[in-house]
Design a protein around this motif. Structure first.
Motif, PDB file in Angstrom:
ATOM      1  N   UNK A  60      87.443   6.385  75.003  1.00 49.79           N
ATOM      2  CA  UNK A  60      87.089   7.769  75.330  1.00 49.79           C
ATOM      3  C   UNK A  60      88.276   8.511  75.938  1.00 49.79           C
ATOM      4  N   UNK A  61      89.036   7.859  76.809  1.00 46.48           N
ATOM      5  CA  UNK A  61      90.227   8.473  77.394  1.00 46.48           C
ATOM      6  C   UNK A  61      91.262   8.778  76.314  1.00 46.48           C
ATOM      7  N   UNK A  62      91.429   7.871  75.370  1.00 41.80           N
ATOM      8  CA  UNK A  62      92.378   8.115  74.275  1.00 41.80           C
ATOM      9  C   UNK A  62      91.921   9.282  73.414  1.00 41.80           C
ATOM     10  N   UNK A  63      90.611   9.364  73.170  1.00 48.87           N
ATOM     11  CA  UNK A  63      90.073  10.465  72.378  1.00 48.87           C
ATOM     12  C   UNK A  63      90.329  11.805  73.064  1.00 48.87           C
ATOM     13  N   UNK A  64      90.181  11.835  74.396  1.00 44.53           N
ATOM     14  CA  UNK A  64      90.436  13.079  75.145  1.00 44.53           C
ATOM     15  C   UNK A  64      91.896  13.489  75.051  1.00 44.53           C
ATOM     16  N   UNK A  65      92.794  12.492  74.937  1.00 44.02           N
ATOM     17  CA  UNK A  65      94.222  12.797  74.792  1.00 44.02           C
ATOM     18  C   UNK A  65      94.615  13.116  73.353  1.00 44.02           C
ATOM     19  N   UNK A  66      93.631  13.060  72.450  1.00 46.15           N
ATOM     20  CA  UNK A  66      93.914  13.363  71.054  1.00 46.15           C
ATOM     21  C   UNK A  66      94.354  12.169  70.240  1.00 46.15           C
ATOM     22  N   UNK A  67      94.230  10.982  70.784  1.00 43.92           N
ATOM     23  CA  UNK A  67      94.612   9.768  70.067  1.00 43.92           C
ATOM     24  C   UNK A  67      93.356   9.106  69.543  1.00 43.92           C
ATOM     25  N   UNK A  68      93.225   9.051  68.245  1.00 49.21           N
ATOM     26  CA  UNK A  68      92.053   8.435  67.636  1.00 49.21           C
ATOM     27  C   UNK A  68      92.495   7.142  66.974  1.00 49.21           C
ATOM     28  N   UNK A  69      91.787   6.064  67.238  1.00 47.57           N
ATOM     29  CA  UNK A  69      92.169   4.765  66.714  1.00 47.57           C
ATOM     30  C   UNK A  69      91.740   4.580  65.269  1.00 47.57           C
ATOM     31  N   UNK A  70      92.067   3.432  64.738  1.00 49.85           N
ATOM     32  CA  UNK A  70      91.692   3.094  63.377  1.00 49.85           C
ATOM     33  C   UNK A  70      92.864   3.188  62.421  1.00 49.85           C
ATOM     34  N   UNK A  71      92.622   2.686  61.222  1.00 52.74           N
ATOM     35  CA  UNK A  71      93.664   2.740  60.198  1.00 52.74           C
ATOM     36  C   UNK A  71      93.767   4.132  59.609  1.00 52.74           C
ATOM     37  N   UNK A  72      94.957   4.471  59.225  1.00 54.98           N
ATOM     38  CA  UNK A  72      95.146   5.737  58.515  1.00 54.98           C
ATOM     39  C   UNK A  72      94.658   5.567  57.088  1.00 54.98           C
ATOM     40  N   UNK A  73      94.100   6.632  56.509  1.00 55.69           N
ATOM     41  CA  UNK A  73      93.620   6.501  55.140  1.00 55.69           C
ATOM     42  C   UNK A  73      94.774   6.253  54.166  1.00 55.69           C
ATOM     43  N   UNK A  74      94.518   5.423  53.170  1.00 54.39           N
ATOM     44  CA  UNK A  74      95.534   5.094  52.171  1.00 54.39           C
ATOM     45  C   UNK A  74      95.687   6.249  51.190  1.00 54.39           C
ATOM     46  N   UNK A  75      94.582   6.908  50.902  1.00 57.95           N
ATOM     47  CA  UNK A  75      94.585   7.954  49.878  1.00 57.95           C
ATOM     48  C   UNK A  75      94.713   9.317  50.537  1.00 57.95           C
ATOM     49  N   UNK A  76      95.826   9.988  50.268  1.00 54.97           N
ATOM     50  CA  UNK A  76      95.973  11.368  50.721  1.00 54.97           C
ATOM     51  C   UNK A  76      95.496  12.298  49.600  1.00 54.97           C
ATOM     52  N   UNK A  77      95.636  13.591  49.785  1.00 54.07           N
ATOM     53  CA  UNK A  77      95.124  14.545  48.799  1.00 54.07           C
ATOM     54  C   UNK A  77      95.802  14.409  47.436  1.00 54.07           C
ATOM     55  N   UNK A  78      97.105  14.124  47.435  1.00 50.33           N
ATOM     56  CA  UNK A  78      97.827  13.982  46.159  1.00 50.33           C
ATOM     57  C   UNK A  78      97.338  12.761  45.379  1.00 50.33           C
TER      58      UNK A  78
END
Length: 120
Positions: A60-78
């Motif tokens: 929750x503290x990380x979320x308040x600082x704008x840091x969201x956990x988890x893997x980045x998505x492999x598929x971008x818009x392109x």
């Protein structure tokens, strides 16, 4: 544990010292063992609750600082556009995965998500 074995035994920087006491009757020993087990179980549950609470507080503290956990998505818009265009041309999922350099599962997931977006 034998007193002779335990005299010099050390655990976590603490020295175990057994105090002499009267031998317990069999019923008292069984009751005492059961009480010890219940105490250890209660301590383990309490420790688990502390770990869960601290983990949730940290996220929750990380979320308040704008840091969201988890893997980045492999598929971008392109890549998403390329996957959908290739599928429209009739290419197989394996061919698309090799061409876009992602796994077959990622291609399948992207196509399924795109289908779900099109249907109301």
């Amino acid at each position: 544990m034998d007193q002779g074995m335990a005299r010099g035994w050390r655990y976590g920087g603490c020295r175990l010292r057994l105090l002499p006491r009267r031998p317990l009757a069999r019923e008292e020993a069984e009751l005492s063992a059961g009480a010890r087990v219940r105490t250890f179980v209660a301590l383990a549950e309490d420790r688990r609750r502390d770990i869960v609470r601290k983990t949730k507080d940290g996220l929750e503290a990380a979320r308040r600082r704008g840091r969201v956990g988890g893997r980045r998505p492999v598929v971008d818009d392109d890549k998403r556009a390329a996957i959908l265009a290739r599928r429209q041309r009739g290419e197989s999922i394996r061919t698309i995965a090799a061409g876009v350099k992602v796994s077959i599962g990622v291609v399948h997931k992207t196509l399924t998500a795109a289908q779900a977006e099109q249907q109301p």
